[in-house]
Design a protein around this motif. Structure first.
Motif, short mmCIF file in Angstrom:
data_model
loop_
_atom_site.label_atom_id
_atom_site.label_comp_id
_atom_site.label_asym_id
_atom_site.label_seq_id
_atom_site.Cartn_x
_atom_site.Cartn_y
_atom_site.Cartn_z
N ARG A 253 0.75 -1.10 -0.04
CA ARG A 253 -0.06 -0.03 0.18
C ARG A 253 0.90 1.06 -0.09
NH1 ARG A 253 -1.48 3.23 3.97
NH2 ARG A 253 -0.69 1.87 5.69
N ALA A 331 -6.41 7.40 -5.08
CA ALA A 331 -7.60 7.21 -4.08
C ALA A 331 -6.99 6.08 -3.05
CB ALA A 331 -8.49 5.96 -4.77
N THR A 332 -6.00 5.27 -3.07
CA THR A 332 -5.27 4.52 -2.06
C THR A 332 -4.44 5.32 -1.19
OG1 THR A 332 -4.95 2.34 -3.66
CG2 THR A 332 -3.41 2.79 -1.72
N ASP A 335 -7.30 8.15 0.12
CA ASP A 335 -8.76 7.66 0.35
C ASP A 335 -9.87 8.54 -0.27
OD1 ASP A 335 -10.59 5.97 1.73
OD2 ASP A 335 -10.63 7.21 3.38
N SER A 337 -12.98 9.46 -2.64
CA SER A 337 -14.01 8.63 -2.85
C SER A 337 -14.04 8.49 -4.53
CB SER A 337 -15.41 9.18 -2.81
OG SER A 337 -15.61 10.60 -3.25
N LYS A 377 -8.08 16.12 2.42
CA LYS A 377 -7.45 15.07 2.36
C LYS A 377 -6.29 14.71 1.66
CE LYS A 377 -11.64 12.01 2.04
NZ LYS A 377 -12.68 11.18 1.34
#
Length: 403
Positions: A253, A331-332, A335, A337, A377
């Motif tokens: 990740r 996105a990873t 986070d 949407s 974010k």
């Protein structure tokens, strides 16, 4: 133990099967363990230039024999000088316990021999770049390896050496492939912070900012990010070694560090961007220098991760560096949407917030709120910062990241 020609032929076939299928080393080790009555068989390759184990495989390797201790011993322990000086292809039969050696030579570092057990060691390759060895361990109660077992090992040795030499390209980590010499600045860093490889853009980045440095061949990030980064890589390494469920997926990740200078600086006129736009706060003060470090944890080669040193594959984003990347990484890492990812991509395509609202058939205020969520974010404050960050995320599918 028992040995015969059919068993020898089977072992020989097992050795050369590894040339087509590297995973076959584990099958060979299982066959050899059974043939000589060993408790465990361990094959390993030590990259002498980077001073780390780059490959390992085996059968019944106990968790009490962690390979991470060996590189330090291999470099610094005077008791291993005789092992370094030993010619390749020569088997050494040792015991870790002088009181129970039964006539065997005593090999003191128990990390190799295992407490109270007998070990047979052989260097298969020893060059300026690589040392490859095999270790066959027997439990204390089983005693030293008998003559028949030694004869079988001696007979197999030339074939083991040949197979290792033909597989040499797989035993050394491909630093360029792992660190990906692409346009973004990239580094390959060990769990101890040693910089194993850096590409040319990374060298330029080191001259452009003080937020990342290399001192005595070790990465130095601004506090407190240095400690946070090394602790995270060390935790990933421990989870991989202990076969924790989901450890490989977690290691792969992508993480993001936002490293901010403690000294405010005016907007760089060379950036070529205005200080604000229609969708951002025009009264924002000059922002401090920011460096983003993206990384995931990789293990070199195709061996069992539990036996290897872990490394961090780092890429950097800095206002003076730039190129493009992937929606899933966005996105990873942050986070976002699916709806937020869609907005970011439309911004990259040149649409304004009002045009996006019209195209996706939502209220303009909805898009503005989603933009604020995206800014939060991604730790950005205006569209130019967000867009440049988007264009400099690392690519998916790093070599070595798949589990």
């Amino acid at each position: 133990m028992k040995s015969n020609e059919s068993e020898y032929d089977c072992l020989l076939h097992g050795i050369y099967a590894t040339l087509e299928r590297p995973a076959a080393w584990k099958d060979f080790c299982a066959l050899l363990r059974e043939a000589i009555g060993a408790a465990s068989i361990q094959l390993s390759a030590f990259d002498r230039q980077r001073e780390l184990f780059s490959w390992a495989d085996g059968f019944s390797v106990l968790e009490t024999e962690p390979l991470e201790f060996i590189p330090t011993l291999y470099r610094d322990d005077a008791r291993l000088e005789w092992l370094r000086a030993c010619a390749p292809g020569k088997w050494l039969y040792c015991c870790s316990d002088a009181g129970n050696s039964r006539g065997q030579a005593v090999f003191e570092p128990c990390v190799l021999a295992g407490a109270g057990r007998f070990v047979s060691l052989c260097k298969l390759i020893d060059s300026g770049t690589l040392t490859a060895m095999i270790a066959c361990r027997r439990h204390h109660g089983d005693g030293p390896l008998p003559e028949a077992g030694r004869a079988l090992l001696e007979r197999l040795t030339p074939h083991l050496i040949r197979a290792m030499r033909l597989s040499l390209h797989r035993l050394l980590p491909d630093a360029d492939a792992l660190a990906r010499q692409a346009r973004p600045p990239a580094m390959l860093v060990s769990a101890l912070g040693e910089v194993l490889h850096s590409n040319e853009p990374a060298q330029r980045l080191l001259r452009a900012t003080s937020l990342v440095r290399v001192r005595s061949k070790r990465i130095a990030l601004a506090a407190p990010f240095q400690t946070r980064f090394l602790e995270d890589v060390a935790i990933s390494e421990a989870r991989l070694k202990n076969h924790v469920n989901g450890a490989r997926a977690a290691a792969a990740r992508v993480r993001a560090l936002r490293i901010v200078s403690t000294v405010d600086r005016a907007a760089d006129p060379e950036d070529g961007h205005p200080t604000h736009d229609n969708d951002a706060d025009a009264t924002l003060p000059a922002a401090p220098e920011v460096l983003y470090a993206f990384y995931n944890v990789v293990t070199p080669g195709e061996a069992s991760a539990a036996d290897l040193r872990a490394m961090a594959a780092l890429t950097f984003y800095h206002p003076r560096s730039a190129p493009a990347v992937d929606e899933q990484v966005l996105a990873t890492a942050f986070d976002l949407s699916p709806a937020e990812c869609r907005i970011v991509h439309m911004l990259v395509d040149g649409f304004t917030a009002k045009e996006i609202a019209a195209r996706v058939n939502v209220q303009y205020d909805t898009v503005r709120k989603q933009l604020q969520s995206i800014y939060l974010k991604t730790a950005t404050r205006r569209q130019p910062d967000l867009l440049r960050l988007m264009m400099n995320l690392p690519a998916r599918g790093r070599p070595g990241a798949a589990g």
